[in-house]
Design a protein around this motif. Structure first.
Motif, PDB file in Angstrom:
ATOM      1  N   LEU A   1      -7.004   6.235  15.114  1.00  0.00           N
ATOM      2  CA  LEU A   1      -6.948   4.843  15.536  1.00  0.00           C
ATOM      3  C   LEU A   1      -5.535   4.423  15.930  1.00  0.00           C
ATOM      4  O   LEU A   1      -5.352   3.663  16.881  1.00  0.00           O
ATOM      5  N   GLY A   2      -4.535   4.918  15.223  1.00  0.00           N
ATOM      6  CA  GLY A   2      -3.149   4.558  15.518  1.00  0.00           C
ATOM      7  C   GLY A   2      -2.753   4.886  16.950  1.00  0.00           C
ATOM      8  O   GLY A   2      -2.106   4.088  17.624  1.00  0.00           O
TER       9      GLY A   2
ATOM     10  N   PRO B   1      -8.189  -8.224  11.122  1.00  0.00           N
ATOM     11  CA  PRO B   1      -6.830  -7.680  10.980  1.00  0.00           C
ATOM     12  C   PRO B   1      -6.843  -6.352  10.219  1.00  0.00           C
ATOM     13  O   PRO B   1      -7.463  -6.240   9.159  1.00  0.00           O
ATOM     14  N   ILE B   2      -6.158  -5.348  10.802  1.00  0.00           N
ATOM     15  CA  ILE B   2      -6.113  -4.021  10.171  1.00  0.00           C
ATOM     16  C   ILE B   2      -4.701  -3.468  10.063  1.00  0.00           C
ATOM     17  O   ILE B   2      -4.487  -2.425   9.443  1.00  0.00           O
TER      18      ILE B   2
ATOM     19  N   ASP C   1      -4.799  -0.974   6.313  1.00  0.00           N
ATOM     20  CA  ASP C   1      -5.986  -0.547   5.581  1.00  0.00           C
ATOM     21  C   ASP C   1      -5.951   0.969   5.394  1.00  0.00           C
ATOM     22  O   ASP C   1      -6.078   1.713   6.365  1.00  0.00           O
ATOM     23  N   PRO C   2      -5.798   1.455   4.157  1.00  0.00           N
ATOM     24  CA  PRO C   2      -5.688   2.906   3.947  1.00  0.00           C
ATOM     25  C   PRO C   2      -6.933   3.684   4.382  1.00  0.00           C
ATOM     26  O   PRO C   2      -6.825   4.850   4.737  1.00  0.00           O
ATOM     27  N   SER C   3      -8.088   3.037   4.424  1.00  0.00           N
ATOM     28  CA  SER C   3      -9.307   3.745   4.829  1.00  0.00           C
ATOM     29  C   SER C   3      -9.328   4.071   6.316  1.00  0.00           C
ATOM     30  O   SER C   3     -10.134   4.885   6.773  1.00  0.00           O
TER      31      SER C   3
ATOM     32  N   GLU D   1       0.866  -1.191   0.000  1.00  0.00           N
ATOM     33  CA  GLU D   1       0.000   0.000   0.000  1.00  0.00           C
ATOM     34  C   GLU D   1       0.901   1.239   0.000  1.00  0.00           C
ATOM     35  O   GLU D   1       1.871   1.300   0.764  1.00  0.00           O
ATOM     36  N   PRO D   2       0.595   2.242  -0.842  1.00  0.00           N
ATOM     37  CA  PRO D   2       1.466   3.424  -0.927  1.00  0.00           C
ATOM     38  C   PRO D   2       1.743   4.099   0.415  1.00  0.00           C
ATOM     39  O   PRO D   2       2.878   4.511   0.672  1.00  0.00           O
ATOM     40  N   HIS D   3       0.745   4.199   1.292  1.00  0.00           N
ATOM     41  CA  HIS D   3       0.956   4.879   2.584  1.00  0.00           C
ATOM     42  C   HIS D   3       1.904   4.098   3.496  1.00  0.00           C
ATOM     43  O   HIS D   3       2.499   4.675   4.398  1.00  0.00           O
ATOM     44  N   VAL D   4       2.058   2.794   3.279  1.00  0.00           N
ATOM     45  CA  VAL D   4       2.990   1.973   4.051  1.00  0.00           C
ATOM     46  C   VAL D   4       4.342   1.913   3.347  1.00  0.00           C
ATOM     47  O   VAL D   4       5.380   2.150   3.967  1.00  0.00           O
ATOM     48  N   ALA D   5       4.316   1.611   2.053  1.00  0.00           N
ATOM     49  CA  ALA D   5       5.559   1.423   1.283  1.00  0.00           C
ATOM     50  C   ALA D   5       6.450   2.664   1.290  1.00  0.00           C
ATOM     51  O   ALA D   5       7.669   2.548   1.199  1.00  0.00           O
ATOM     52  N   GLU D   6       5.851   3.838   1.443  1.00  0.00           N
ATOM     53  CA  GLU D   6       6.631   5.074   1.460  1.00  0.00           C
ATOM     54  C   GLU D   6       7.676   5.074   2.573  1.00  0.00           C
ATOM     55  O   GLU D   6       8.767   5.615   2.412  1.00  0.00           O
TER      56      GLU D   6
END
Length: 167
Positions: free
Chosen positions: A104-105, A63-64, A96-98, A23-28
């Motif tokens: 939540l984090g 799982p999220i 999950d990008p949504s 996912e782009p938001h993670v892979a960055e």
């Protein structure tokens, strides 16, 4: 409120973990081996050999995301060579990008940190996000982590953040 739980990572979770890591938001900010065998070896063998405890983050049993912790002085590989007794590290991401940007984090991290601090031998928790990862840094600070300054790590430049037990 939804129930947050932490499920120890097992082989069957690897396809989902790999999907999230793309996912782009993670892979960055989270680079992992592209090779499937190398990836599997890392998550099933190397992490455990280095004392890393990997988990899936679950929200109402769904799982999220991913979270891991480790005793800093035992990590090896050039990481934290001068770590004192009782210092543990933590890293995580929402897959999950949504769910990103909804607070939540911080809720997840607060619960995970509370579970770690239930062990009286753990005196502080550290983390080292990329200095450009403002979203993660804001979340850690929201939980009470303090900036200690930029450091060089085996993965490159990082911002060291620290949460002592006293907070």
């Amino acid at each position: 409120m939804a129930a947050i739980t932490f499920l120890p990572l097992v082989r069957d979770h690897l396809p989902l973990l790999r999907q999230w890591l793309r996912e782009p938001h993670v892979a960055e900010f989270w680079q992992e081996p592209a090779d499937e065998v190398e990836f599997r070896d890392k998550y099933l063998q190397k992490l455990q050999d280095r004392g890393v405890r990997p988990y899936l983050i679950c929200l109402d049993a769904q799982p999220i995301g991913y979270i891991q912790c480790y005793e800093a002085k035992k990590l090896g590989g050039g990481w934290w060579p001068d770590a004192p007794e009782g210092q543990w590290g933590v890293d995580q991401f929402l897959g999950d990008p949504s769910l990103v940007g909804k607070g939540l984090g911080a809720a997840i991290l607060r619960q995970f940190v509370a579970q770690l601090f239930a062990d009286p031998a753990i005196t502080e928790i550290i983390t080292d996000p990329d200095p450009e990862n403002g979203r993660a840094i804001r979340m850690y600070e929201k939980v009470g982590f303090s900036r200690m300054g930029e450091i060089a790590t085996p993965s490159g430049r990082a911002l060291l953040l620290r949460l002592p037990r006293s907070r």
